[in-house]
Design an enzyme around this catalytic site. Structure first.
Site, mmCIF file in Angstrom:
data_model
loop_
_atom_site.group_PDB
_atom_site.id
_atom_site.type_symbol
_atom_site.label_atom_id
_atom_site.label_comp_id
_atom_site.label_asym_id
_atom_site.label_seq_id
_atom_site.Cartn_x
_atom_site.Cartn_y
_atom_site.Cartn_z
ATOM 1 N N SER A 79 25.781 2.712 -34.381
ATOM 2 C CA SER A 79 26.433 1.730 -35.239
ATOM 3 C C SER A 79 25.978 1.916 -36.683
ATOM 4 O O SER A 79 24.798 1.713 -36.998
ATOM 5 C CB SER A 79 26.096 0.314 -34.775
ATOM 6 O OG SER A 79 26.451 -0.602 -35.793
ATOM 7 N N ASP A 131 31.329 -1.570 -37.427
ATOM 8 C CA ASP A 131 31.392 -3.024 -37.277
ATOM 9 C C ASP A 131 32.024 -3.671 -38.504
ATOM 10 O O ASP A 131 31.399 -3.747 -39.557
ATOM 11 C CB ASP A 131 29.971 -3.582 -37.125
ATOM 12 C CG ASP A 131 29.330 -3.172 -35.819
ATOM 13 O OD1 ASP A 131 29.924 -3.459 -34.768
ATOM 14 O OD2 ASP A 131 28.246 -2.562 -35.857
ATOM 15 N N HIS A 171 34.969 -1.777 -34.202
ATOM 16 C CA HIS A 171 34.679 -3.074 -33.590
ATOM 17 C C HIS A 171 35.002 -4.158 -34.617
ATOM 18 O O HIS A 171 34.258 -4.355 -35.573
ATOM 19 C CB HIS A 171 33.195 -3.098 -33.175
ATOM 20 C CG HIS A 171 32.728 -4.397 -32.607
ATOM 21 N ND1 HIS A 171 31.392 -4.702 -32.449
ATOM 22 C CD2 HIS A 171 33.410 -5.479 -32.153
ATOM 23 C CE1 HIS A 171 31.272 -5.904 -31.920
ATOM 24 N NE2 HIS A 171 32.481 -6.412 -31.744
ATOM 25 N N MET A 218 35.100 -7.723 -35.753
ATOM 26 C CA MET A 218 34.602 -9.090 -35.556
ATOM 27 C C MET A 218 35.307 -9.976 -36.572
ATOM 28 O O MET A 218 34.704 -10.477 -37.528
ATOM 29 C CB MET A 218 33.074 -9.108 -35.749
ATOM 30 C CG MET A 218 32.345 -8.546 -34.558
ATOM 31 S SD MET A 218 30.660 -8.054 -34.959
ATOM 32 C CE MET A 218 30.964 -6.386 -35.486
ATOM 33 N N MET A 253 29.030 -7.727 -25.443
ATOM 34 C CA MET A 253 28.025 -8.008 -26.477
ATOM 35 C C MET A 253 26.733 -8.476 -25.821
ATOM 36 O O MET A 253 26.733 -9.433 -25.033
ATOM 37 C CB MET A 253 28.521 -9.098 -27.438
ATOM 38 C CG MET A 253 29.648 -8.683 -28.377
ATOM 39 S SD MET A 253 29.346 -7.188 -29.351
ATOM 40 C CE MET A 253 27.847 -7.616 -30.241
ATOM 41 N N PHE A 299 25.061 -9.539 -36.706
ATOM 42 C CA PHE A 299 23.883 -8.951 -37.346
ATOM 43 C C PHE A 299 23.301 -7.845 -36.480
ATOM 44 O O PHE A 299 23.333 -7.933 -35.254
ATOM 45 C CB PHE A 299 22.801 -10.022 -37.562
ATOM 46 C CG PHE A 299 23.285 -11.199 -38.361
ATOM 47 C CD1 PHE A 299 23.258 -11.176 -39.754
ATOM 48 C CD2 PHE A 299 23.816 -12.310 -37.720
ATOM 49 C CE1 PHE A 299 23.741 -12.251 -40.487
ATOM 50 C CE2 PHE A 299 24.302 -13.394 -38.445
ATOM 51 C CZ PHE A 299 24.263 -13.366 -39.835
ATOM 52 N N GLY A 300 22.745 -6.836 -37.147
ATOM 53 C CA GLY A 300 21.984 -5.823 -36.436
ATOM 54 C C GLY A 300 20.556 -6.321 -36.202
ATOM 55 O O GLY A 300 20.140 -7.335 -36.763
ATOM 56 N N GLY A 301 19.829 -5.624 -35.355
ATOM 57 C CA GLY A 301 18.408 -5.886 -35.183
ATOM 58 C C GLY A 301 18.047 -7.123 -34.395
ATOM 59 O O GLY A 301 16.914 -7.602 -34.489
ATOM 60 N N GLY A 333 24.257 -4.253 -28.924
ATOM 61 C CA GLY A 333 23.307 -5.258 -29.397
ATOM 62 C C GLY A 333 21.950 -5.130 -28.725
ATOM 63 O O GLY A 333 21.835 -5.232 -27.498
HETATM 64 C C1 DX5 Z 1 26.387 -6.716 -34.027
HETATM 65 C C2 DX5 Z 1 27.131 -5.411 -34.090
HETATM 66 C C3 DX5 Z 1 26.363 -4.270 -33.573
HETATM 67 C C4 DX5 Z 1 25.092 -3.973 -34.319
HETATM 68 C C5 DX5 Z 1 24.066 -3.585 -33.321
HETATM 69 O O1 DX5 Z 1 27.202 -7.739 -34.436
HETATM 70 O O2 DX5 Z 1 28.344 -5.484 -33.358
HETATM 71 O O3 DX5 Z 1 27.150 -3.090 -33.429
HETATM 72 O O4 DX5 Z 1 25.228 -2.940 -35.276
HETATM 73 O O5 DX5 Z 1 22.845 -3.494 -33.934
HETATM 74 P P1 DX5 Z 1 21.504 -3.298 -33.142
HETATM 75 O O6 DX5 Z 1 21.663 -2.054 -32.312
HETATM 76 O O7 DX5 Z 1 20.505 -3.187 -34.219
HETATM 77 O O8 DX5 Z 1 21.329 -4.521 -32.272
HETATM 78 ZN ZN ZN Z 2 29.471 -3.525 -32.836
#
Ligand code: DX5
Ligand code: ZN
Length: 216
Positions: free
Chosen positions: A8, A35, A66, A68, A137, A143-145, A176
């Site tokens: 991602s 994303d 993806h 959102m 999901m 958010f990432g991380g 995620g």
């Molecule tokens: C979250 C995104 C993910 C995100 C995952 O809303 O859809 O694709 O980049 O990030 P990580 O792998 O850091 O959880």
């Molecule tokens: Zn995603």
């Protein structure tokens, strides 16, 4: 079967995206996961089509988009224009999901339906034969991380059963909190595609991390 790996780029270095895309080109990554957030469906805004137009110029890897966003069907032409391989829309964002899935297929892309952590797998029983892929999901999107939600493992098993008993050919993708540890458990539970952001781009050797995930 080895899982497909979809890094991602939400966690990539936006000040030097080309460098990270070149790394992905050299790596064992199968797809590039993008994303797109609108600040309405999720409480964050990421990047949009002008950025993705540059990304696709730099890679031949298939793009896994993806969305959102609310009303994702409005953007089928834009996603198509990118040459995207898959277009993921959220179950929770589509009142007329069956129509949207058909429209994505008619546009020449592979339709995928994404479910949030609180959306049951059973809600997919009437659409599972029509989709190329289901994206589960394993964090709340935006958010990432974030920390992996454990119950996702049960959902992957339930989805694997739904696919088997309906004769669907849908792939199972997970997004995620995926890292080497959760990735291996997800593949054992039946996942076909692993999305990972921070685990890859936050690693000092992202190519090696992709290799590890590929061999989950
Ligand atoms: C979250 C995104 C993910 C995100 C995952 O809303 O859809 O694709 O980049 O990030 P990580 O792998 O850091 O959880
Ligand atoms: Zn995603």
């Amino acid at each position: 079967m080895k899982p497909l790996i979809a890094p991602s780029i939400l966690s990539a270095d936006f000040s030097n995206l080309a460098k990270d895309i070149e790394m992905l080109n050299r790596s064992e990554a199968d797809w590039i996961h993008a994303d797109v957030m609108d600040g309405v469906f999720v409480p964050n805004i990421s990047f949009g089509f002008p950025v993705l137009e540059q990304v696709v110029k730099l890679t031949h890897k298939p793009l896994d988009v993806h969305l959102m966003i609310v009303n994702p069907e409005k953007f089928i032409p834009e996603v198509k224009a990118l040459g995207a391989h898959t277009m993921n829309v959220h179950f929770e964002a589509c009142t007329h999901l069956h129509r949207v899935v058909q429209q994505i297929r008619e546009a020449g892309m592979e339709p995928a339906v994404t479910i949030n952590p609180a959306t049951p797998v059973s809600f997919l029983s009437d659409i599972i034969r029509d989709v190329y892929m289901v994206l589960v999901m394993s964090v709340n999107p935006g958010f990432g991380g974030q920390k992996f939600i454990e119950h996702t493992i049960v959902k992957i098993q339930e989805l694997r059963e739904l696919i088997a008993c309906t004769g669907s050919k849908a792939l199972i993708e997970v997004d995620g909190g995926v890292n080497a540890e959760t990735g291996a458990r997800l593949v054992a539970a039946g996942a076909d595609v692993l999305v990972a952001g921070s685990a890859i781009f936050g690693n000092e050797n992202p190519e090696l991390m992709i290799h590890k995930l590929k061999n989950s």
